[in-house]
Design an enzyme around this catalytic site. Structure first.
Site, PDB file in Angstrom:
ATOM      1  N   GLY A  11       0.786  -1.229   0.000  1.00 42.93           N
ATOM      2  CA  GLY A  11       0.000   0.000   0.000  1.00 42.93           C
ATOM      3  C   GLY A  11       0.819   1.280   0.000  1.00 42.93           C
TER       4      GLY A  11
ATOM      5  N   GLU B 247       4.581  -6.343   1.429  1.00 44.96           N
ATOM      6  CA  GLU B 247       4.104  -6.744   0.105  1.00 44.96           C
ATOM      7  C   GLU B 247       3.864  -5.557  -0.812  1.00 44.96           C
ATOM      8  OE1 GLU B 247       0.468  -8.514   1.680  1.00 44.96           O
ATOM      9  OE2 GLU B 247       1.403 -10.468   1.528  1.00 44.96           O
ATOM     10  N   PRO B 248       4.910  -4.833  -1.190  1.00 49.11           N
ATOM     11  CA  PRO B 248       4.697  -3.695  -2.086  1.00 49.11           C
ATOM     12  C   PRO B 248       4.369  -4.159  -3.514  1.00 49.11           C
ATOM     13  CG  PRO B 248       7.041  -3.990  -1.652  1.00 49.11           C
ATOM     14  CD  PRO B 248       6.321  -5.001  -0.801  1.00 49.11           C
TER      15      PRO B 248
ATOM     16  N   ARG C 277       2.315  -1.653  -6.153  1.00 52.27           N
ATOM     17  CA  ARG C 277       2.337  -0.381  -6.888  1.00 52.27           C
ATOM     18  C   ARG C 277       3.685   0.331  -6.798  1.00 52.27           C
ATOM     19  NH1 ARG C 277      -2.378   2.367  -7.630  1.00 52.27           N
ATOM     20  NH2 ARG C 277      -3.255   1.128  -5.935  1.00 52.27           N
TER      21      ARG C 277
ATOM     22  N   ARG D 170      -7.862   2.544 -15.128  1.00 48.77           N
ATOM     23  CA  ARG D 170      -7.917   3.235 -13.832  1.00 48.77           C
ATOM     24  C   ARG D 170      -8.640   4.584 -13.865  1.00 48.77           C
ATOM     25  NH1 ARG D 170      -4.074   4.696 -11.179  1.00 48.77           N
ATOM     26  NH2 ARG D 170      -4.806   4.150  -9.122  1.00 48.77           N
TER      27      ARG D 170
ATOM     28  N   TYR E  31     -11.551   4.489 -11.277  1.00 45.28           N
ATOM     29  CA  TYR E  31     -11.321   5.197 -10.009  1.00 45.28           C
ATOM     30  C   TYR E  31     -11.192   6.705 -10.180  1.00 45.28           C
ATOM     31  CZ  TYR E  31      -9.268   0.534  -9.090  1.00 45.28           C
ATOM     32  OH  TYR E  31      -9.006  -0.812  -8.998  1.00 45.28           O
TER      33      TYR E  31
ATOM     34  N   CYS F  58     -15.620   2.304 -27.554  1.00 41.06           N
ATOM     35  CA  CYS F  58     -16.972   2.838 -27.741  1.00 41.06           C
ATOM     36  C   CYS F  58     -17.633   2.997 -26.389  1.00 41.06           C
ATOM     37  CB  CYS F  58     -17.798   1.915 -28.612  1.00 41.06           C
ATOM     38  SG  CYS F  58     -17.317   2.080 -30.303  1.00 41.06           S
ATOM     39  N   GLU F  59     -17.268   4.078 -25.723  1.00 47.47           N
ATOM     40  CA  GLU F  59     -17.698   4.279 -24.350  1.00 47.47           C
ATOM     41  C   GLU F  59     -17.309   5.720 -24.009  1.00 47.47           C
ATOM     42  OE1 GLU F  59     -18.937   2.383 -21.554  1.00 47.47           O
ATOM     43  OE2 GLU F  59     -18.649   4.383 -20.715  1.00 47.47           O
TER      44      GLU F  59
ATOM     45  N   TYR G 298      -0.986  -1.947 -12.196  1.00 49.80           N
ATOM     46  CA  TYR G 298      -2.439  -2.015 -12.418  1.00 49.80           C
ATOM     47  C   TYR G 298      -2.851  -1.407 -13.755  1.00 49.80           C
ATOM     48  CZ  TYR G 298      -1.966  -3.052  -7.476  1.00 49.80           C
ATOM     49  OH  TYR G 298      -1.568  -3.594  -6.287  1.00 49.80           O
TER      50      TYR G 298
HETATM   51  C1  LIG Z   1      -3.023  -5.361  -3.374  1.00 46.59           C
HETATM   52  C2  LIG Z   1      -2.312  -5.922  -2.224  1.00 46.59           C
HETATM   53  C3  LIG Z   1      -0.979  -5.582  -2.009  1.00 46.59           C
HETATM   54  C4  LIG Z   1      -0.231  -4.580  -2.844  1.00 46.59           C
HETATM   55  O1  LIG Z   1      -0.766  -3.302  -2.701  1.00 46.59           O
HETATM   56  P1  LIG Z   1      -0.022  -2.052  -3.369  1.00 46.59           P
HETATM   57  O2  LIG Z   1      -0.916  -0.916  -3.055  1.00 46.59           O
HETATM   58  O3  LIG Z   1       0.058  -2.324  -4.822  1.00 46.59           O
HETATM   59  O4  LIG Z   1       1.314  -1.953  -2.738  1.00 46.59           O
HETATM   60  C5  LIG Z   1      -0.329  -6.195  -0.962  1.00 46.59           C
HETATM   61  N1  LIG Z   1      -0.947  -7.115  -0.175  1.00 46.59           N
HETATM   62  C6  LIG Z   1      -2.242  -7.448  -0.367  1.00 46.59           C
HETATM   63  C7  LIG Z   1      -2.855  -8.452   0.526  1.00 46.59           C
HETATM   64  C8  LIG Z   1      -2.972  -6.865  -1.379  1.00 46.59           C
HETATM   65  O5  LIG Z   1      -4.238  -7.197  -1.550  1.00 46.59           O
END
Ligand SMILES: *Cc1c(COP(=O)(O)O)cnc(C)c1O
Length: 443
Positions: free
Chosen positions: A248, A290-291, A293, A330, A334, A361-362, A390
């Site tokens: 995140g 868990e990066p 993005r 995106r 979003y 076509c949107e 993404y």
């Molecule tokens: C999507 C997700 C991530 C990665 O999130 P980023 O915003 O891309 O860093 C990590 N862990 C879990 C469980 C996720 O669902």
């Protein structure tokens, strides 16, 4: 447009990435084209690894492959010493095809199917992040049948939800993911998990959101998970060797985005673990993050060719490109904001404000509203920055538009890592029932 990584304007006045002139990349590969600045991806990976090494704690940095899952990216992740998160059989298959070390693969998801679990058990992946009791039961049954020992984490919702700038702190989180700490579901799941003979519970997992620009949310999550770990120890006498704090970490898409340095996010987490986990077990837990993005987002640029231009005097000028929501959903999904520039006229002053439309076509297929550019002409090259995460992974074949190619660039070299889809690819899985075939109709 902000120039990330190795992006710069070269002597010909063209945008250059990884030492490759984007005008030449268009000649060689066509457009739309995803360009990945390999040097920047590796730099990010090393920033994570270095920041954790500096903490002195044990760690794993698992790249969340859903952000951009292709075999070359898995190979790069392996070279950089990363682990890998997958959330489907397709992402697992991609990792396996790349020869990614299976003991460093972690399987996520709120609805893993029996087939997916079987495939992951066959591959002997490093860890399942168990999301719910049905999965716990199914995993024990399947592992038991094979007489296989399986590492698991339990995904918990710590009651911290990050929305970029605000945190919503709730007693009981309304989420499809994981076991709630506040309502006792997490404690009950742990009680069950430790009784499963084929499952080894390594610890807890928490992921609080995405595109986060501050450390407070992570600090709150560490504190709550640690408080819960303390409770688990006193009530069940169970201690955890691992804590996973998810991903995140935010990136800069647009002017207003103010991400921190990777090292700042990591330090907040490692300091929090040192502070709040001290004394719970003999040793501090190993930290996993868990990066997704932040590993690849800023390293991606999408190159388009400008086609039709529609000027509505006094209203708006629509500039259409040869891609759009099919390669970058995106903005439509979003309302995400992106920056862009004319890659073939990168030195020229901006002269007009236009809006960039996709070709689907949107009416909602708009990539950028109100972008300042030099006087745009059909045939110009438009580069949209920050499309590494993404975008390819969320691309579709809507309107039967073919997915673009992906190239990695570094040190003046470009390598194709995903071929452009062909029209044959588009119909590859289509079947006309025999009763409708021309022969049947004619005879
Ligand atoms: C999507 C997700 C991530 C990665 O999130 P980023 O915003 O891309 O860093 C990590 N862990 C879990 C469980 C996720 O669902």
């Amino acid at each position: 447009m902000y120039l990330h990584g190795t992006s710069k304007v070269n002597e010909s006045g063209h945008l250059e990435i990884g030492g490759c002139d984007t005008v030449q990349l268009k000649e060689e590969y066509g457009t739309p084209l995803y360009i990945v600045d390999e040097t920047l991806v590796r730099k990010r990976a090393r920033e994570y690894m270095d920041a954790f090494r500096a903490s002195g704690l044990k760690f794993q940095v698992a790249y969340a492959s859903k952000a951009f899952s292709v075999t070359a990216m898995c190979a790069l992740a392996e070279q950089e010493g990363l682990s890998l998160d997958v959330v489907s059989d397709g992402e697992l298959y991609t990792a396996l095809q790349a020869g990614f070390p299976t003991e460093r693969i972690h399987f996520h998801g709120n609805n893993k199917t029996p087939n997916e679990i079987e495939m992951a058990l066959d591959a002997r992946i490093g860890c399942f992040v168990v999301d719910n009791l049905i999965e716990l039961q199914m995993l024990q049954a399947m592992a038991g049948e094979r007489n296989q020992q399986v590492n698991i984490l339990l995904r918990v919702t710590p009651g911290v939800e990050a929305h970029t700038h605000e945190y919503i702190s709730t007693g009981q989180t309304d989420s499809k993911f994981g076991f709630d700490i506040g309502n006792g579901a997490a404690l009950e799941a742990i009680e069950r998990a430790v009784k499963q003979p084929n499952l080894k519970l390594l610890g807890l997992h928490s992921h609080i959101g995405s595109q986060i620009f501050e450390v407070e949310g992570f600090q709150m999550a560490v504190e709550r998970v640690a408080a819960f770990a303390k409770e688990v120890k006193s009530k069940l006498n169970v201690v955890f060797p691992v804590v996973n704090l998810g991903g995140g970490f935010g990136i800069r898409y647009f002017e207003g985005d103010t991400p921190l340095q990777v090292s700042q996010y990591v330090k907040a987490i490692t300091d929090g673990v040192k502070l709040h986990f001290a004394g719970i077990a003999e040793e501090l837990p190993e930290i996993w993050v868990e990066p997704g993005r932040s590993m690849v987002g800023e390293a991606g640029t999408t190159l388009y060719t400008v086609g039709a231009i529609k000027n509505i005097p006094g209203v708006r000028k629509y500039v259409s490109v040869d891609g759009g929501m099919t390669d970058n959903p995106r903005p439509a999904l979003y309302d995400s904001k992106y920056e862009a520039m004319l890659a073939n006229r990168a030195n020229e002053a901006t002269e007009e404000t236009v809006s960039i439309a996709g070709k689907a076509c949107e009416s909602g297929d708009m990539l950028i509203w109100d972008l300042d550019l030099p006087q745009v002409e059909s045939g110009d090259l438009l580069a949209v920055s920050c499309t590494g995460a993404y975008n390819y992974s969320m691309a579709s074949n809507y309107n039967r538009i073919r997915r673009p190619a992906v190239v990695f660039v570094q040190n003046g070299e470009s390598d194709l890592v995903v071929r452009r889809e062909s029209n044959e690819d588009i119909v590859r899985n289509d079947i006309i029932p025999a009763r409708m075939s021309k022969q049947t109709i004619n005879s």
